[in-house]
Write an enzyme that holds these catalytic residues in place. Structure first.
Site, mmCIF file in Angstrom:
data_model
loop_
_atom_site.group_PDB
_atom_site.id
_atom_site.type_symbol
_atom_site.label_atom_id
_atom_site.label_comp_id
_atom_site.label_asym_id
_atom_site.label_seq_id
_atom_site.Cartn_x
_atom_site.Cartn_y
_atom_site.Cartn_z
ATOM 1 N N GLY A 1 -30.220 18.730 -7.485
ATOM 2 C CA GLY A 1 -31.639 18.270 -7.923
ATOM 3 C C GLY A 1 -32.660 18.505 -7.084
ATOM 4 O O GLY A 1 -32.357 18.837 -5.831
ATOM 5 N N SER B 1 -39.529 15.350 -5.379
ATOM 6 C CA SER B 1 -40.950 15.985 -5.188
ATOM 7 C C SER B 1 -41.195 16.880 -3.990
ATOM 8 O O SER B 1 -42.043 17.587 -4.024
ATOM 9 C CB SER B 1 -41.947 14.630 -5.022
ATOM 10 O OG SER B 1 -41.468 13.596 -3.976
ATOM 11 N N THR C 1 -35.204 19.885 -2.253
ATOM 12 C CA THR C 1 -33.990 20.181 -3.171
ATOM 13 C C THR C 1 -32.840 19.585 -2.392
ATOM 14 O O THR C 1 -32.601 19.859 -1.133
ATOM 15 C CB THR C 1 -33.996 21.744 -3.105
ATOM 16 O OG1 THR C 1 -35.408 22.173 -3.700
ATOM 17 C CG2 THR C 1 -33.006 22.236 -4.212
ATOM 18 N N ASP D 1 -38.750 0.920 -3.591
ATOM 19 C CA ASP D 1 -38.832 1.741 -4.627
ATOM 20 C C ASP D 1 -37.420 1.773 -5.397
ATOM 21 O O ASP D 1 -36.822 2.756 -5.677
ATOM 22 C CB ASP D 1 -39.096 3.002 -4.226
ATOM 23 C CG ASP D 1 -39.637 4.055 -5.521
ATOM 24 O OD1 ASP D 1 -39.824 3.480 -6.425
ATOM 25 O OD2 ASP D 1 -39.732 5.256 -5.388
HETATM 26 N N1 LIG Z 1 -26.544 12.142 -1.865
HETATM 27 C C1 LIG Z 1 -26.771 12.763 -2.950
HETATM 28 N N2 LIG Z 1 -25.687 13.197 -3.977
HETATM 29 C C2 LIG Z 1 -25.594 13.736 -5.098
HETATM 30 N N3 LIG Z 1 -27.096 13.895 -5.533
HETATM 31 C C3 LIG Z 1 -28.046 13.491 -4.949
HETATM 32 C C4 LIG Z 1 -27.924 12.902 -3.673
HETATM 33 N N4 LIG Z 1 -29.125 12.725 -3.042
HETATM 34 C C5 LIG Z 1 -30.071 13.297 -4.117
HETATM 35 N N5 LIG Z 1 -29.415 13.662 -5.297
HETATM 36 C C6 LIG Z 1 -29.901 14.067 -6.430
HETATM 37 O O1 LIG Z 1 -30.763 15.000 -6.072
HETATM 38 C C7 LIG Z 1 -31.768 15.102 -6.645
HETATM 39 C C8 LIG Z 1 -33.235 14.940 -5.906
HETATM 40 O O2 LIG Z 1 -33.264 13.798 -5.023
HETATM 41 P P1 LIG Z 1 -34.193 13.690 -3.907
HETATM 42 O O3 LIG Z 1 -33.847 12.331 -3.019
HETATM 43 O O4 LIG Z 1 -34.582 14.880 -3.267
HETATM 44 O O5 LIG Z 1 -35.449 13.263 -4.571
HETATM 45 P P2 LIG Z 1 -35.886 12.058 -5.251
HETATM 46 O O6 LIG Z 1 -35.802 10.899 -4.279
HETATM 47 O O7 LIG Z 1 -34.868 11.450 -6.334
HETATM 48 O O8 LIG Z 1 -37.242 12.116 -5.915
HETATM 49 P P3 LIG Z 1 -38.498 11.826 -4.974
HETATM 50 O O9 LIG Z 1 -38.651 12.752 -3.933
HETATM 51 O O10 LIG Z 1 -39.701 12.370 -6.186
HETATM 52 O O11 LIG Z 1 -38.466 10.436 -4.634
HETATM 53 C C9 LIG Z 1 -31.823 13.665 -7.362
HETATM 54 O O12 LIG Z 1 -31.728 14.007 -8.778
HETATM 55 C C10 LIG Z 1 -30.739 13.028 -7.168
HETATM 56 O O13 LIG Z 1 -29.779 12.536 -8.149
#
Ligand SMILES: Nc1ncnc2c1ncn2[C@@H]1O[C@H](COP(=O)(O)OP(=O)(O)OP(=O)(O)O)[C@@H](O)[C@H]1O
Length: 914
Positions: free
Chosen positions: A18, A21, A24, A138
């Site tokens: 995923g 902001s 990736t 958050d």
């Molecule tokens: N440890 C993980 N295992 C599986 N999927 C993950 C993990 N961390 C993040 N993801 C997935 O990847 C995506 C991006 O996560 P990321 O933490 O980069 O962004 P976010 O925190 O969700 O968004 P933002 O940066 O806007 O706060 C999310 O949809 C999340 O579900």
């Protein structure tokens, strides 16, 4: 956390999980233990800078590091952090179950069993977070992930803050949130999501543990209702509803429990949580005693953390379509079973949709607008107007309150190990107790002294590739990344420089130089011998630009050896200030006081025509020369007095006059350079315009805009004035011992280079590496720069081999910098007894590969003065000259001249005229 450094090459990147902001997330396998799957969050440095997310990334890293020290099943663990040229990498627990929100969306609502299951785990995890003095700030179902068995894992600590009290479960612990907007300030760094924002944040600009508890209440409501309790047509309406407690179970909307399908205990619990007055809000401690959890043994962690898809024996429940998994805990039966159409186990998150950018900006500006509309004044002055029943206000200035960065105190630089006197250090010719430079330096000698060269030294890298586009691409998917990741960024390490500066300040105090100018980076005794020269001038003649090479330097040393020897009779106190000024004072003991105080300006590190050469310069052995060249004006040969000579200097003089003799000169030169770069970056950044999301009210006010932006890049990047810069450094330094692996760098390539992908709104700072005194990449093979184009040229074996040593070439030499070679006959040997001669200059980075360089033309000088085979000759001059001569496009020439000194630029001009 392991201290072993990792790199992207240690992992096999799989599918994308995923986008955030600024990041990736990829699934990844550890090459060393392929059974171990991680999620690697790849954050583009460029994007982070552009979007002013440095602060969030730093907070996230620090907070996760802190939490990772003690494992907790409910927290996504951060295993490693590292970075390459383009990206930062967070190696995290992989959560194959995806987001809790996705599960909720699929199921509509959770039944009572699942609600309790997830709530219990949330409470336990939250308690753990709070016990570390951390407020998540958050919490929402998107930030809760699920593991394979249906245990939740809280993630996304980019908004976290810390209350340093060490007390947990105390909702009355509050901090005044400097990041929160008030009437006069639209703060882009506000964090949170509108639906889960607590009323105290909206009303009093405060957040605390209670704010997380509020969000927990919102989530519990959402579990059973399928949507958050407060949801207006827009964010303003949502805020109004929050402070009015306008939700279906709120005081004005009495729910008829008898017709509700929701467990009344859930309703009761939520009503106790969603209370505007934080003092009346139920604490975690009391929540755990609530009847809804009457059957929960909070000490039985194994039971609490059993997966929702596991049976009571901890085995995975076979998936049966349409059936509800067994209750993991034998507690109150749900009032109504929810029909589940989709088997939970079939939920996959192989590829998630791209996320919208966070709502931070919108929400923030909405808060400001909302406050104004409602006439709520929430400035700092109003903090005292909070109802007396409210929490004791603790301002950010209180000692027990801090940002998350504060929680991680810096190592005690005043510790006894560090507090040995200068004199004592001088008398111990061992690797001093110096702080290893966090940024690569070109001083191979120093590195080789302290670190054995790696046998498997990497060859110099290919030409540096242009910065990658965002979103970031993991190494396997990008050859550009792959080559870039092999090198550590050679450019300004913003955070590090701040850290080091802070450390420096501390060192001065530590050295007992409390009366020393705190702007001094380094001050120490040296010998300086200056040779004036002009182009074709009388004192020394340089016939062409490419003559500043090993031969010429060798010849100069040889020619001036008598003078150089004489210069060793006069000790000078060389001073390098943080503003880049380099000056010296004569400190001959015979001279009178007034003469000693006379300061001679030499140069400024910022000068574009200043180059630095390292000729066997070794601060441990006190041999060799550091040569500074002010183009067409002067060459300074700087050498170091021997330890025995230093021992003759009165102790007090050493103690009171030397500053930071733990750090070598080359590092300090680079650091001065970085500080200047940083300052320029900050100046640039503070002028960056806001994105369109910021309300026009704010953007109409330049002063507010500036302030806001300063805040938005947080306490790391953008000081509005020099005082706050020190604060920044303080804050950053306190992070220092948290990420024990690799502090994040903001590369010059990001800051300096306009690229095809540069956002037009982001003003690129002016090119900072415009002289030869710019930092080059470090390599593990002894610090050999690996990304400077000139060195790349050497890698291509295009650099000529001196005639007298035809079998050698500089490609090999470069690899063997640290190995001892037979010294060729050289008159220099009388001055330097070491068997190697090295001239190293810093190169520059360029974003496009230049054409291969032809062999450098050596002149008759070569016959006269034998260049030792293992010299790395002066680079950037030659390369730039070549590029200017050969490149077909203006762009290449521009790139070349950008990395060159003023001298080359003037050459370029003169060539154009011709
Ligand atoms: N440890 C993980 N295992 C599986 N999927 C993950 C993990 N961390 C993040 N993801 C997935 O990847 C995506 C991006 O996560 P990321 O933490 O980069 O962004 P976010 O925190 O969700 O968004 P933002 O940066 O806007 O706060 C999310 O949809 C999340 O579900």
């Amino acid at each position: 956390m392991t201290s072993r450094k990792r790199s992207p090459h240690d992992f096999i990147f799989k599918e994308e999980l995923g986008h955030g902001s600024y990041s990736t997330v990829f699934k990844a396998l550890d090459k060393k233990s392929p059974n171990k799957t991680y999620a690697i969050k790849v954050c583009s440095k460029k994007h982070i800078i552009k979007e002013a997310k440095v602060k969030y990334v730093t907070i996230e890293k620090n907070t996760m590091n802190l939490l990772a020290q003690k494992h907790h099943a409910g927290i996504i663990k951060l295993y490693y952090t590292f970075h390459d040229e383009e990206n930062l990498y967070f190696v995290l627990d992989f959560a194959p179950g995806g987001e809790l929100l996705s599960l909720l969306h699929r199921m509509g609502t959770f039944n009572d069993v699942w609600t309790r299951h997830f709530t219990v785990q949330l409470i336990d995890a939250l308690e753990f977070i709070h016990s570390h003095g951390i407020i998540h700030r958050d919490l929402k179902p998107e930030n809760v992930l699920l593991d394979r068995d249906g245990r939740l894992m809280i993630t996304d600590f980019g908004a976290a803050a810390t209350i340093d009290s060490g007390l947990s479960d105390d909702s009355t612990k509050y901090k005044s949130d400097d990041n929160c907007p008030n009437d006069n300030q639209n703060c882009a760094s506000f964090v949170g999501t509108a639906e889960y924002v607590s009323p105290e944040l909206l009303l009093y600009n405060q957040c605390g543990y209670g704010s997380d508890i509020w969000a927990l209440g919102c989530m519990i409501f959402q579990f059973v209702q399928g949507h958050p309790p407060f949801r207006g047509e827009n964010e303003l309406k949502t805020f109004e509803k929050i402070v009015a407690l306008d939700y279906p179970w709120g005081p004005n909307n009495r729910i008829n429990i008898s017709v509700s399908s929701v467990n009344p205990l859930v309703i009761n619990l939520v009503q106790k949580i969603l209370v505007v007055g934080v003092n009346e809000r139920i604490s975690l401690k009391l929540i755990k005693r609530h009847s809804y959890f009457s059957k929960i043994d909070w000490n039985d962690k194994a039971k609490i953390w059993r997966g929702i898809w596991q049976n009571s024996q901890g085995q995975s429940i076979p998936q049966t379509s349409g059936t509800l998994p067994n209750s993991p805990q034998n507690i109150l039966p749900s009032r109504q079973l929810h029909i589940i159409d989709t088997p939970a186990r079939s939920i996959q998150i192989t590829k998630q949709k791209r996320k919208k950018p966070t709502k931070i900006s919108n929400t923030t500006s909405s808060i400001v607008v909302w406050r104004k509309r409602l006439g709520i004044s929430t400035g700092k002055d109003d903090l005292g107007t909070v109802p007396s029943a409210g929490p004791t206000m603790i301002t950010a200035s209180d000692s027990n309150i801090s940002t998350s960065t504060r929680a991680h105190s810096a190592p005690n630089v005043n510790s006894p190990q560090n507090s040995q006197s200068n004199q004592a250090k001088r008398m111990q010719p061992v690797v001093p107790n110096r702080i290893p430079p966090k940024v690569p330096v070109v001083n191979v000698n120093m590195r080789n002294m302290s670190t054995p060269p790696s046998k498997s030294a990497n060859p110099p890298s290919k030409p540096v590739n242009p910065p990658s586009r965002t979103p970031p691409i993991p190494p396997q998917f990008s050859s550009a990344s792959a080559s870039a990741s092999a090198s550590v960024p050679a450019s300004a390490a913003l955070l590090e420089s701040s850290i080091e500066t802070q450390h420096q300040d501390a060192m001065q105090t530590l050295d007992g130089n409390s009366n020393t100018d705190i702007h001094i980076l380094k001050q120490d005794y040296v010998f300086i011998y200056g040779i004036p020269y002009e182009h074709e001038g009388p004192a020394m003649s340089l016939n062409s630009y490419n003559k500043i090479d090993n031969d010429l330097i060798t010849s100069l040393v040889s020619q001036h050896k008598e003078e150089l020897k004489i210069s060793e009779l006069f000790l000078q106190l060389l001073t390098l200030k943080k503003n880049g000024m380099l000056s010296y004072k004569n400190t001959d003991m015979e001279e009178n006081e007034s003469r000693q105080n006379e300061e001679h300006q030499m140069a400024n590190i910022e000068d574009t025509d200043l180059s630095m050469y390292d000729f066997e310069f070794n601060e441990l052995t006190r041999k060799g020369f550091l040569i500074l060249e002010k183009y067409k004006k002067k060459l300074w040969f700087i050498s170091l007095p021997s330890y025995s000579l230093l021992s003759k200097i009165p102790f007090n003089a050493v103690k009171s006059l030397t500053v930071n003799n733990n750090e070598n000169w080359v590092d300090c030169f680079f650091r001065a350079r970085q500080l200047l770069e940083e300052k320029q970056i900050l100046d640039r950044i503070s002028n960056v315009s806001f994105d369109s999301k910021v309300s026009t009210e704010t953007s109409s006010s330049p002063s507010i805009s500036r302030k806001e932006h300063t805040a938005s890049i947080g306490n790391i990047v953008a000081p509005p004035n020099h005082n706050s810069k020190h604060e920044i450094q303080n804050n950053v330094s306190q992070n220092k011992n948290i990420g024990e692996e690799i502090p994040f760098h903001i590369p010059n390539s990001v800051k300096n280079k306009p690229t095809a992908n540069s956002a037009p709104s982001f003003k690129q700072p002016r090119v900072l590496s415009g002289n030869n005194l710019s930092r080059t990449s470090k390599k593990t093979n002894g610090g050999v720069p690996n990304s400077a184009p000139a060195v790349n040229t050497f890698n291509n074996s295009t650099v000529p081999v001196p005639n007298h040593r035809p079998s050698a070439n500089l490609t090999n030499n470069k690899h063997n910098l640290a190995t001892s070679k037979k010294q060729s006959p050289s008159t220099f040997s009388t001055l330097s007894p070491t068997t190697k001669s090295q001239i190293k200059t810093t190169g520059y980075r360029q974003s496009t590969p230049s054409p291969p360089l032809p062999p450098m033309e050596f002149t008759a000088m070569r016959e006269k003065y034998c260049a030792p085979s293992n010299m790395v000759i002066s680079s950037s001059r030659y390369e730039v000259l070549h590029t200017l001569n050969n490149s077909q496009t203006n762009f290449d020439r521009e790139i070349a001249s950008r990395g060159a000194s003023a001298a080359f630029r003037s050459l370029q001009k003169s060539k154009k005229k011709k």
